[in-house]
Motif scaffolding. Structure first.
Motif, mmCIF file in Angstrom:
data_model
loop_
_atom_site.group_PDB
_atom_site.id
_atom_site.type_symbol
_atom_site.label_atom_id
_atom_site.label_comp_id
_atom_site.label_asym_id
_atom_site.label_seq_id
_atom_site.Cartn_x
_atom_site.Cartn_y
_atom_site.Cartn_z
ATOM 1 N N THR A 86 0.798 -1.232 0.000
ATOM 2 C CA THR A 86 0.000 0.000 0.000
ATOM 3 C C THR A 86 0.833 1.284 0.000
ATOM 4 O O THR A 86 0.257 2.377 -0.021
ATOM 5 C CB THR A 86 -0.950 0.058 1.221
ATOM 6 O OG1 THR A 86 -0.154 0.025 2.425
ATOM 7 C CG2 THR A 86 -1.934 -1.079 1.226
ATOM 8 N N HIS A 87 2.169 1.144 0.057
ATOM 9 C CA HIS A 87 2.984 2.368 0.117
ATOM 10 C C HIS A 87 4.406 2.066 -0.330
ATOM 11 O O HIS A 87 5.178 1.442 0.405
ATOM 12 C CB HIS A 87 2.986 2.905 1.554
ATOM 13 C CG HIS A 87 3.546 4.285 1.679
ATOM 14 N ND1 HIS A 87 2.785 5.366 2.073
ATOM 15 C CD2 HIS A 87 4.786 4.772 1.460
ATOM 16 C CE1 HIS A 87 3.532 6.458 2.104
ATOM 17 N NE2 HIS A 87 4.764 6.119 1.734
ATOM 18 N N CYS A 88 4.723 2.505 -1.530
ATOM 19 C CA CYS A 88 6.040 2.191 -2.069
ATOM 20 C C CYS A 88 6.443 3.259 -3.077
ATOM 21 O O CYS A 88 5.590 3.832 -3.753
ATOM 22 C CB CYS A 88 5.923 0.786 -2.644
ATOM 23 S SG CYS A 88 6.823 0.409 -4.082
ATOM 24 N N HIS A 89 7.734 3.579 -3.115
ATOM 25 C CA HIS A 89 8.235 4.641 -4.010
ATOM 26 C C HIS A 89 9.175 4.050 -5.057
ATOM 27 O O HIS A 89 10.280 4.541 -5.255
ATOM 28 C CB HIS A 89 8.965 5.709 -3.189
ATOM 29 C CG HIS A 89 8.153 6.353 -2.111
ATOM 30 N ND1 HIS A 89 7.255 7.368 -2.362
ATOM 31 C CD2 HIS A 89 8.084 6.122 -0.779
ATOM 32 C CE1 HIS A 89 6.686 7.744 -1.219
ATOM 33 N NE2 HIS A 89 7.160 6.999 -0.245
ATOM 34 N N ILE A 90 8.719 3.004 -5.723
ATOM 35 C CA ILE A 90 9.551 2.279 -6.689
ATOM 36 C C ILE A 90 9.976 3.148 -7.881
ATOM 37 O O ILE A 90 10.922 2.816 -8.600
ATOM 38 C CB ILE A 90 8.792 1.008 -7.182
ATOM 39 C CG1 ILE A 90 9.653 0.082 -8.051
ATOM 40 C CG2 ILE A 90 7.520 1.362 -7.915
ATOM 41 C CD1 ILE A 90 10.523 -0.833 -7.279
ATOM 42 N N GLY B 122 -1.638 11.576 -1.266
ATOM 43 C CA GLY B 122 -0.470 11.212 -0.476
ATOM 44 C C GLY B 122 0.804 11.448 -1.269
ATOM 45 O O GLY B 122 0.759 11.573 -2.487
ATOM 46 N N GLU B 123 1.834 11.599 -0.621
ATOM 47 C CA GLU B 123 2.004 11.401 0.807
ATOM 48 C C GLU B 123 1.937 12.755 1.478
ATOM 49 O O GLU B 123 2.653 13.677 1.082
ATOM 50 C CB GLU B 123 3.359 10.716 0.993
ATOM 51 C CG GLU B 123 3.818 10.536 2.383
ATOM 52 C CD GLU B 123 5.027 9.572 2.433
ATOM 53 O OE1 GLU B 123 5.448 9.005 1.404
ATOM 54 O OE2 GLU B 123 5.555 9.407 3.524
ATOM 55 N N ILE B 124 1.072 12.869 2.470
ATOM 56 C CA ILE B 124 0.856 14.164 3.128
ATOM 57 C C ILE B 124 1.019 13.990 4.640
ATOM 58 O O ILE B 124 1.017 12.864 5.136
ATOM 59 C CB ILE B 124 -0.559 14.714 2.809
ATOM 60 C CG1 ILE B 124 -1.661 13.829 3.415
ATOM 61 C CG2 ILE B 124 -0.766 14.832 1.300
ATOM 62 C CD1 ILE B 124 -3.079 14.417 3.260
ATOM 63 N N PHE C 102 -2.451 5.774 8.460
ATOM 64 C CA PHE C 102 -1.266 6.322 9.119
ATOM 65 C C PHE C 102 -0.123 5.426 8.672
ATOM 66 O O PHE C 102 0.103 4.364 9.233
ATOM 67 C CB PHE C 102 -1.418 6.311 10.641
ATOM 68 C CG PHE C 102 -2.246 7.443 11.162
ATOM 69 C CD1 PHE C 102 -3.629 7.374 11.119
ATOM 70 C CD2 PHE C 102 -1.652 8.587 11.686
ATOM 71 C CE1 PHE C 102 -4.407 8.433 11.583
ATOM 72 C CE2 PHE C 102 -2.423 9.651 12.157
ATOM 73 C CZ PHE C 102 -3.790 9.569 12.107
ATOM 74 N N HIS C 103 0.535 5.895 7.616
ATOM 75 C CA HIS C 103 1.570 5.076 6.993
ATOM 76 C C HIS C 103 2.791 4.964 7.922
ATOM 77 O O HIS C 103 3.061 5.870 8.698
ATOM 78 C CB HIS C 103 1.896 5.709 5.623
ATOM 79 C CG HIS C 103 3.316 5.972 5.367
ATOM 80 N ND1 HIS C 103 4.201 4.960 5.076
ATOM 81 C CD2 HIS C 103 4.034 7.117 5.355
ATOM 82 C CE1 HIS C 103 5.402 5.489 4.894
ATOM 83 N NE2 HIS C 103 5.328 6.781 5.060
ATOM 84 N N SER C 104 3.485 3.832 7.828
ATOM 85 C CA SER C 104 4.681 3.579 8.636
ATOM 86 C C SER C 104 4.412 3.833 10.118
ATOM 87 O O SER C 104 5.156 4.557 10.779
ATOM 88 C CB SER C 104 5.846 4.461 8.157
ATOM 89 O OG SER C 104 7.052 4.021 8.748
ATOM 90 N N THR D 87 5.724 -1.391 2.181
ATOM 91 C CA THR D 87 7.190 -1.456 2.311
ATOM 92 C C THR D 87 7.789 -0.095 2.647
ATOM 93 O O THR D 87 8.758 -0.016 3.389
ATOM 94 C CB THR D 87 7.872 -1.933 1.003
ATOM 95 O OG1 THR D 87 7.441 -1.096 -0.061
ATOM 96 C CG2 THR D 87 7.580 -3.382 0.742
ATOM 97 N N ASP D 88 7.250 0.986 2.050
ATOM 98 C CA ASP D 88 7.899 2.295 2.034
ATOM 99 C C ASP D 88 9.241 2.221 1.300
ATOM 100 O O ASP D 88 10.131 3.025 1.541
ATOM 101 C CB ASP D 88 8.092 2.883 3.445
ATOM 102 C CG ASP D 88 8.258 4.406 3.417
ATOM 103 O OD1 ASP D 88 7.865 5.020 2.414
ATOM 104 O OD2 ASP D 88 8.780 4.970 4.397
ATOM 105 N N ALA D 89 9.388 1.233 0.422
ATOM 106 C CA ALA D 89 10.617 1.110 -0.371
ATOM 107 C C ALA D 89 10.875 2.430 -1.100
ATOM 108 O O ALA D 89 9.927 3.027 -1.600
ATOM 109 C CB ALA D 89 10.467 -0.013 -1.396
HETATM 110 ZN ZN ZN Z 1 6.609 7.161 1.790
#
Ligand code: ZN
Length: 261
Positions: free
Chosen positions: A6-10, A93-95, A154-156, A204-206
């Motif tokens: 649900t959250h990745c910066h590939i 997002g991401e905010i 609420f990511h991470s 992941t927040d990769a």
């Molecule tokens: Zn992020």
């Protein structure tokens, strides 16, 4: 199994030129969806290019990250907003608010965060919230704008038990759990006993926050399986059950065409 990151910066250049290779590996492992939050104006194009190459797999969000808020915030936010009518986005997002790195623009960070919360209500989209050393401020903005109408992640999440209790009061919010849950010194496993797996989405927040045994290295989507295994362990579920429930939680928030439970 079909798993959602649900959250990745590939799309970031940390992955050049291996994006395709990493995406194929992710797909082979059973990941069928990546949600990509934007960072700022410098990342928009890279994100779009990647999503256009993988239209059934990578889904963009639009937003301005709190650590990118500076004296030019007003113009930057206007340009971010201009993108929203041009193509579909699956979240805002991401905010959020980040007081860990720099408190100089706290006032501006709040203005930018609250404006983007308003967009999410208007567009009926979930938000991906980044909070660092700023739970009181973030919660204050959520209640100020409309805690009932807002929804998101609420990511991470790496907060305290008290902070988790505050999030649980917000009926439309989940917490995003990533590689931090596998860190030896993390208290997160214990804190998660306060809530059920129905509150959790996987991420992941990769390229950041790779799980053990890759801690400190560049994170990759495929490493999300280490996080899924750890969550299964904590809630005494099978990996299949964990993937299924967290996917259901994610799809409750993020409406993605053709993606079903
Ligand atoms: Zn992020």
């Amino acid at each position: 199994m079909k798993l959602i990151d649900t959250h990745c910066h590939i799309y970031l250049d940390d992955f050049d030129p291996e994006q395709d290779e990493l995406i194929v590996a992710a797909q082979k492992s059973g990941i069928d969806t990546l949600l990509l939050p934007n960072v700022d104006l410098s990342t928009v194009e890279r994100m779009h290019v990647l999503c256009d190459r993988y239209p059934d797999f990578a889904f963009p969000m639009m937003g301005l990250h709190p650590t990118s808020v500076d004296a030019n915030y007003s113009e930057n936010l206007r340009q971010i907003e201009a993108h929203i009518s041009k193509r579909p986005y699956y979240g805002i997002g991401e905010i959020g608010i980040d007081l860990y790195w720099d408190k100089t623009y706290l006032k501006e960070q709040k203005i930018v965060f609250e404006e983007q919360l308003r967009w999410s209500i208007e567009l009926d989209l979930p938000v991906a919230i980044h909070t660092r050393d700023a739970y009181p401020e973030v919660l204050d903005s959520i209640y100020k704008i409309d805690a009932e109408k807002l929804k998101g992640v609420f990511h991470s999440f790496t907060g305290t038990g008290e902070e988790l209790e505050e999030i649980k009061k917000l009926s439309n919010f989940k917490i995003g759990i990533n590689g931090v849950i596998t860190f030896k010194n993390s208290k997160l496993s214990e804190i998660l006993q306060q809530t059920s797996i129905n509150q959790i989405v996987l991420e992941t927040d990769a390229p950041y926050l790779a799980p053990v045994p890759y801690r400190g290295k560049r994170n990759e989507p495929v490493y999300i399986w280490r996080t899924a295994e750890k969550i299964a362990d904590i809630y005494k579920l099978t990996l299949e059950e964990t993937v299924y429930i967290t996917r259901k939680n994610a799809l409750k928030l993020f409406k993605i065409a053709n993606k079903t439970i």
